[in-house]
Scaffold this motif. Structure first.
Motif, PDB file in Angstrom:
ATOM      1  N   GLU A  44       0.718  -1.239   0.018  1.00 26.32           N
ATOM      2  CA  GLU A  44       0.009  -0.042  -0.163  1.00 26.32           C
ATOM      3  C   GLU A  44       0.923   1.243  -0.242  1.00 26.32           C
ATOM      4  OE1 GLU A  44      -3.918  -2.124   2.396  1.00 26.32           O
ATOM      5  OE2 GLU A  44      -2.613   0.124   3.458  1.00 26.32           O
ATOM      6  N   ARG A  45       0.125   2.235  -0.201  1.00 30.28           N
ATOM      7  CA  ARG A  45       0.993   3.578  -0.231  1.00 30.28           C
ATOM      8  C   ARG A  45       1.014   4.016   1.184  1.00 30.28           C
ATOM      9  NH1 ARG A  45      -0.448   7.940  -4.809  1.00 30.28           N
ATOM     10  NH2 ARG A  45      -0.206   5.973  -5.628  1.00 30.28           N
ATOM     11  N   ASP A  46       2.172   4.384   1.793  1.00 28.26           N
ATOM     12  CA  ASP A  46       2.473   4.806   2.967  1.00 28.26           C
ATOM     13  C   ASP A  46       3.052   6.033   3.301  1.00 28.26           C
ATOM     14  OD1 ASP A  46       3.847   1.583   3.701  1.00 28.26           O
ATOM     15  OD2 ASP A  46       1.796   1.888   3.917  1.00 28.26           O
ATOM     16  N   PHE A  47       2.561   6.883   4.214  1.00 30.13           N
ATOM     17  CA  PHE A  47       2.966   8.088   4.684  1.00 30.13           C
ATOM     18  C   PHE A  47       4.657   8.027   5.015  1.00 30.13           C
ATOM     19  CE2 PHE A  47       2.757  12.022   6.408  1.00 30.13           C
ATOM     20  CZ  PHE A  47       3.534  12.213   7.472  1.00 30.13           C
ATOM     21  N   VAL A  48       4.992   8.986   4.379  1.00 32.93           N
ATOM     22  CA  VAL A  48       6.710   9.397   4.799  1.00 32.93           C
ATOM     23  C   VAL A  48       6.855  10.371   5.808  1.00 32.93           C
ATOM     24  CG1 VAL A  48       8.882   9.539   3.694  1.00 32.93           C
ATOM     25  CG2 VAL A  48       7.372   8.176   2.639  1.00 32.93           C
ATOM     26  N   ALA A  49       6.421  11.608   5.218  1.00 33.70           N
ATOM     27  CA  ALA A  49       6.995  13.008   5.809  1.00 33.70           C
ATOM     28  C   ALA A  49       5.462  13.934   5.590  1.00 33.70           C
ATOM     29  CB  ALA A  49       7.919  13.498   5.530  1.00 33.70           C
ATOM     30  N   SER A  63       9.769   4.860  10.182  1.00 31.01           N
ATOM     31  CA  SER A  63      10.898   4.149   9.767  1.00 31.01           C
ATOM     32  C   SER A  63      11.772   5.314   8.728  1.00 31.01           C
ATOM     33  CB  SER A  63      10.348   3.449   8.563  1.00 31.01           C
ATOM     34  OG  SER A  63       9.315   4.139   7.740  1.00 31.01           O
ATOM     35  N   VAL A  64      11.702   6.360   8.835  1.00 33.42           N
ATOM     36  CA  VAL A  64      12.666   7.567   8.199  1.00 33.42           C
ATOM     37  C   VAL A  64      13.164   8.581   9.071  1.00 33.42           C
ATOM     38  CG1 VAL A  64      11.361   7.115   5.990  1.00 33.42           C
ATOM     39  CG2 VAL A  64      10.832   8.891   7.376  1.00 33.42           C
ATOM     40  N   LYS A  65      12.785   8.371  10.138  1.00 23.53           N
ATOM     41  CA  LYS A  65      12.822   9.524  11.377  1.00 23.53           C
ATOM     42  C   LYS A  65      14.292   9.454  11.576  1.00 23.53           C
ATOM     43  CE  LYS A  65       9.615   9.961  14.179  1.00 23.53           C
ATOM     44  NZ  LYS A  65       8.566   9.933  15.214  1.00 23.53           N
TER      45      LYS A  65
END
Length: 122
Positions: A44-49, A63-65
């Motif tokens: 699925e399309r996931d939120f990043v920032a 996961s990107v913090k």
């Protein structure tokens, strides 16, 4: 409506960096919050920032913090995603989105760009 065009993707080795850009056109006077999402194959399309109109509020997926930084230049109608310490799990098509809402509960408007492919090799 606002139109969005992403760019800056590519192939990079693990540990490398990329900077994505998203140029907005059309109805850009709406003081939109902006965000980045990503979609890996079969997922699925996931939120990043996300970032507020003023740039004063940001939010990141866990996961990107600490590795990714979102920023914007309202004079250029452009939002950026600086991605450092990339790993193969970051491989995905990255999309930007606009929202009329708040960063804490970012709900993207339905008009997505075409996305930009990011591939991280191990």
């Amino acid at each position: 409506q606002v139109q969005l065009v992403e760019s800056g993707g590519g192939l990079v080795q693990a540990g490398g960096s990329l900077r994505l850009s998203c140029a907005a056109s059309g109805r850009t006077s709406g003081n939109y919050a902006m965000g980045w999402f990503r979609q890996a194959p079969g997922k699925e399309r996931d939120f990043v920032a996300a970032i507020s109109w003023s740039g004063g509020t940001t939010r990141y997926a866990d996961s990107v913090k600490g590795r990714f930084t979102i920023s914007r230049d309202n004079a250029k109608n452009t939002v950026y995603l600086q991605m450092n310490s990339l790993n193969p799990e970051d491989t995905a098509v990255y999309y930007c989105a606009a929202s009329n809402g708040v960063v804490a509960d970012f709900r993207p408007l339905p008009n997505w760009g075409q996305g930009t492919q990011v591939t991280v090799s191990s």
